[in-house]
Design an enzyme around this catalytic site. Structure first.
Site, mmCIF file in Angstrom:
data_model
loop_
_atom_site.group_PDB
_atom_site.id
_atom_site.type_symbol
_atom_site.label_atom_id
_atom_site.label_comp_id
_atom_site.label_asym_id
_atom_site.label_seq_id
_atom_site.Cartn_x
_atom_site.Cartn_y
_atom_site.Cartn_z
ATOM 1 N N SER A 159 3.981 -13.972 9.668
ATOM 2 C CA SER A 159 4.946 -13.306 8.787
ATOM 3 C C SER A 159 6.256 -14.106 8.768
ATOM 4 O O SER A 159 6.252 -15.275 8.397
ATOM 5 C CB SER A 159 5.145 -11.865 9.239
ATOM 6 O OG SER A 159 5.873 -11.120 8.302
ATOM 7 N N HIS A 161 2.199 -12.520 3.655
ATOM 8 C CA HIS A 161 1.800 -11.222 3.068
ATOM 9 C C HIS A 161 1.567 -11.427 1.569
ATOM 10 O O HIS A 161 1.935 -10.588 0.747
ATOM 11 C CB HIS A 161 2.888 -10.163 3.274
ATOM 12 C CG HIS A 161 3.251 -9.895 4.692
ATOM 13 N ND1 HIS A 161 2.481 -9.101 5.528
ATOM 14 C CD2 HIS A 161 4.317 -10.297 5.437
ATOM 15 C CE1 HIS A 161 3.063 -9.022 6.724
ATOM 16 N NE2 HIS A 161 4.165 -9.744 6.686
ATOM 17 N N GLU A 186 -2.501 -11.692 4.396
ATOM 18 C CA GLU A 186 -2.528 -11.069 5.710
ATOM 19 C C GLU A 186 -3.869 -11.310 6.397
ATOM 20 O O GLU A 186 -4.893 -11.528 5.743
ATOM 21 C CB GLU A 186 -2.267 -9.572 5.573
ATOM 22 C CG GLU A 186 -0.853 -9.283 5.075
ATOM 23 C CD GLU A 186 -0.568 -7.804 4.871
ATOM 24 O OE1 GLU A 186 -1.523 -6.998 4.939
ATOM 25 O OE2 GLU A 186 0.604 -7.453 4.629
#
Length: 305
Positions: free
Chosen positions: A141, A183, A210
């Protein structure tokens, strides 16, 4: 920043530099495919892992989550490096932990925090040294975004690229010539990545889903691991009005090439072309794309059961 090589490496022997760039919300409880790959690259049960949860608003819980996951993979040497100021990022003990690591893992959270507290500090220099001596450097992330030369620090989501709705900041520079986003499919981040690449067509855009990772060797050879895909956006031959479009106007981008690369694909980032594909029939994860703070809290609670 000058690359530093480990004195233990024989003179003239090339070191393999490895990044494992994770799109966030990776599986931590079931097959754990992506995190198992990190442990394997770091040396398996002999790995010496440093976890950097600085980006997270729940840094202690984030460290506990990855300490538990890596511990279940039989890693016993797991250290915490969590500077909360640029001054703390000069702490000799933190530097020593990174200098001894075979794997460095940067958690998710707020990438601006990473830019403000770590980029350009002795901790950053130690991570760069570790990378150039052969330790695997991984981020998920926000921790993924900061690995590139320019990181997306904020921007609108959606499918229509618009002028001046995204912003980049300096990253760690371990992957030059690339802008990373995470993401990617789950949060519909096509627009912000394409808008930035349209304005800087010499750069490649790499968006990562993800529970998916881009494993990159020597800044060039990329392979995909996990249940989603990695997207490469190449606008080097595209035509765009990015130089004259008004703020918030939809951008014209014609001729950009998009590569969608699932598990089993290998790709040459310098040539921007597919090099091989072997169908892996990976398990498809059902991901609800929670906010990073909720993902950390839920994972921490589950692992305590």
């Amino acid at each position: 920043m000058t690359p530093v090589t480990d004195s233990a490496v024989p003179s003239g022997e090339e070191v393999q530099r490895t990044l494992l760039v994770i799109g966030g919300a990776e599986d931590k409880r079931r097959r754990v495919v992506v995190l198992k790959r990190f442990v394997r690259l770091a040396g398996g049960k002999d790995a010496r892992v440093v976890v950097i949860p600085t980006a997270s608003s729940m840094a202690e819980e984030a460290f506990e989550v990855y300490q538990s996951v890596f511990g279940r993979q039989h890693v016993s040497d797991i250290s915490l490096v969590n500077p909360q100021s640029r001054q703390e990022a000069s702490d000799p003990d933190l530097i020593e932990a990174i200098d001894n690591a075979t794997g460095v893992f940067v958690t998710g959270g707020n990438q601006l925090k990473l830019g403000q507290l770590i980029v350009g500090t002795p901790v950053h220099e130690a991570i760069t040294r570790a990378y150039h001596r052969g330790a695997v450097i991984s981020g998920t992330s926000a921790g993924a975004s900061v690995l590139s030369q320019f990181m997306i620090s904020m921007g609108e989501e959606g499918v229509v690229p618009r002028q001046r709705v995204s912003q980049v900041s300096a990253g760690m520079g371990l992957l030059p010539g690339v802008i990373l986003d995470q993401h990617f499919g789950q949060r519909t981040r096509y627009a912000r990545l394409l808008s930035l690449i349209a304005a800087s067509p010499s750069l490649l855009g790499v968006g990562i889903d993800e529970d998916t990772a881009a494993e990159i060797i020597n800044e060039r050879a990329m392979s995909v691991v996990g249940s989603g895909a990695v997207y490469v956006v190449d606008a080097r031959a595209a035509v765009s009005d990015a130089h004259e479009a008004r703020r918030d106007a939809p951008l014209m981008v014609s001729g950009a090439v998009v590569h969608s690369l699932p598990f089993g694909a290998t790709f040459d980032l310098q040539a921007a072309q597919l090099t091989d594909f072997v169908e892996m029939h990976s398990e498809v994860a059902v991901v609800t794309s929670p906010a990073d703070v909720h993902d950390t809290a839920n994972a921490a609670a589950a692992l305590r059961r």
